[in-house]
Design an enzyme around this catalytic site. Structure first.
Site, PDB file in Angstrom:
ATOM      1  N   ASP A  11       0.869  -1.180   0.000  1.00 19.07           N
ATOM      2  CA  ASP A  11       0.000   0.000   0.000  1.00 19.07           C
ATOM      3  C   ASP A  11       0.907   1.231   0.000  1.00 19.07           C
ATOM      4  O   ASP A  11       1.403   1.632   1.051  1.00 19.07           O
ATOM      5  CB  ASP A  11      -0.905  -0.017   1.238  1.00 19.07           C
ATOM      6  CG  ASP A  11      -1.801   1.213   1.311  1.00 19.07           C
ATOM      7  OD1 ASP A  11      -2.306   1.634   0.252  1.00 19.07           O
ATOM      8  OD2 ASP A  11      -1.985   1.757   2.412  1.00 19.07           O
ATOM      9  N   GLU A  71      -1.411  -1.335  -4.859  1.00 20.58           N
ATOM     10  CA  GLU A  71      -2.628  -0.561  -5.100  1.00 20.58           C
ATOM     11  C   GLU A  71      -2.362   0.535  -6.126  1.00 20.58           C
ATOM     12  O   GLU A  71      -1.321   1.185  -6.111  1.00 20.58           O
ATOM     13  CB  GLU A  71      -3.135   0.065  -3.801  1.00 20.58           C
ATOM     14  CG  GLU A  71      -4.467   0.785  -3.973  1.00 20.58           C
ATOM     15  CD  GLU A  71      -4.992   1.360  -2.661  1.00 20.58           C
ATOM     16  OE1 GLU A  71      -6.141   1.081  -2.319  1.00 20.58           O
ATOM     17  OE2 GLU A  71      -4.231   2.074  -1.986  1.00 20.58           O
ATOM     18  N   ASP A 143      -2.282   1.166   7.297  1.00 18.91           N
ATOM     19  CA  ASP A 143      -1.479   0.916   6.098  1.00 18.91           C
ATOM     20  C   ASP A 143      -1.143  -0.569   5.956  1.00 18.91           C
ATOM     21  O   ASP A 143      -1.172  -1.119   4.854  1.00 18.91           O
ATOM     22  CB  ASP A 143      -0.184   1.730   6.146  1.00 18.91           C
ATOM     23  CG  ASP A 143      -0.449   3.201   6.393  1.00 18.91           C
ATOM     24  OD1 ASP A 143      -0.636   3.941   5.418  1.00 18.91           O
ATOM     25  OD2 ASP A 143      -0.508   3.594   7.572  1.00 18.91           O
TER      26      ASP A 143
END
Length: 207
Positions: A11, A71, A143
Site C-alpha cells: 500500500d 494498489e 497501512d
C-alpha cells in the site's frame, strides 16, 4: 493440490508504505507478516524516496515473495498529494520489478469489493474483514491492514493473469499491470466467488 504462493501486498505512501505477506493455496489463506516502511518528512523528496526504495528492498529480500500486488493511484482533488503518492508508488513497483518478480496492480474499489463486498467500504470494514479472513493477522496501523487486503485481492484474482505472464530476455519475469475486473459475486451479497469460498471455509472451521 495447488502449490502455495507467497504474495506480498504493498500500500504505497510517501510517509508510510504498508506491506503485508500472505500465503495462498487454493482457497486457503495464511497470514505471514506485515508492517510499514517509513520516510523522514524532514528530508528532501529524493532522500525520502531512497528511504522507501531501500526499505521496500529489505522487505522483499527478507520475506521472499513469489508475486507482488500494489494498489493503483487514487487521483483526488489535491494534485500535490496525488503526485507524492505517485512517487511512492513508483518505488513500490520498481523494487520488486528489479528483483524479477511479477507485479500486479489493483484499483482501490476492486480491493474493497473483493475483501468487504462493497467498492465503497470504509477502512474499519476492510480491517474487520482482513481480521476475519486472516485470524492470526496482527497490525497496528491501517497501512499494514490495507496491504494485507491488497494481497488478499490478488489471491482472489491471480488466476485471471495466468495466461498473461511473460518473460524478458535472459529469463527475468516481466512486471505486469493487472487490470482485473471483479468476479461475479454471490447473488445479493456482492462477494467474488473466491472471497465467498474463503468466508464459507472460515465459517465451517469455526463451526
Amino acid at each position: 493440490m495447488t502449490s502455495p504462493v507467497r504474495i506480498l501486498g504493498i500500500d504505497p505512501g510517501l510517509r508510510r508504505t504498508g506491506w503485508g505477506l500472505i500465503t495462498a493455496q487454493g482457497t486457503k489463506l495464511t497470514y505471514g507478516d506485515c508492517g510499514v516502511v517509513t520516510s523522514d518528512g524532514e528530508l528532501p523528496l529524493a532522500l525520502r524516496l531512497r528511504e522507501l526504495f531501500e526499505g521496500i528492498g529489505r522487505i522483499v529480500e527478507a520475506v521472499r515473495p513469489d508475486e507482488v500486488a500494489v494498489e493503483e493511484t487514487f487521483v483526488n482533488k489535491d494534485a500535490q498529494a496525488t503526485l507524492k503518492l505517485g512517487h511512492a508508488r513508483a518505488m513500490a513497483l520498481l523494487v520488486p520489478a528489479l528483483a524479477g518478480l511479477p507485479v500486479f496492480e489493483y484499483a482501490p474499489n476492486l480491493i474493497k469489493k473483493t475483501v468487504a463486498g462493497s467498492g465503497h467500504a470504509e477502512k474499519v470494514q476492510i480491517q474487520a474483514m482482513v481480521r476475519f479472513l486472516l485470524p492470526k493477522a496482527e497490525f497496528r496501523v491501517a497501512d499494514a491492514a490495507d496491504a494485507l487486503a491488497i494481497a488478499i485481492t490478488h489471491a482472489s484474482h491471480r488466476d485471471a493473469h495466468a495466461l498473461r505472464q511473460a518473460h524478458l530476455p535472459g529469463g527475468k519475469r516481466r512486471s505486469l499491470t493487472g487490470q482485473a475486473a471483479a468476479g461475479q459475486g454471490l447473488a445479493g451479497k456482492g462477494f467474488s466467488a473466491a472471497a465467498a469460498a474463503r468466508i464459507e471455509a472460515a465459517l465451517a472451521k469455526q463451526g
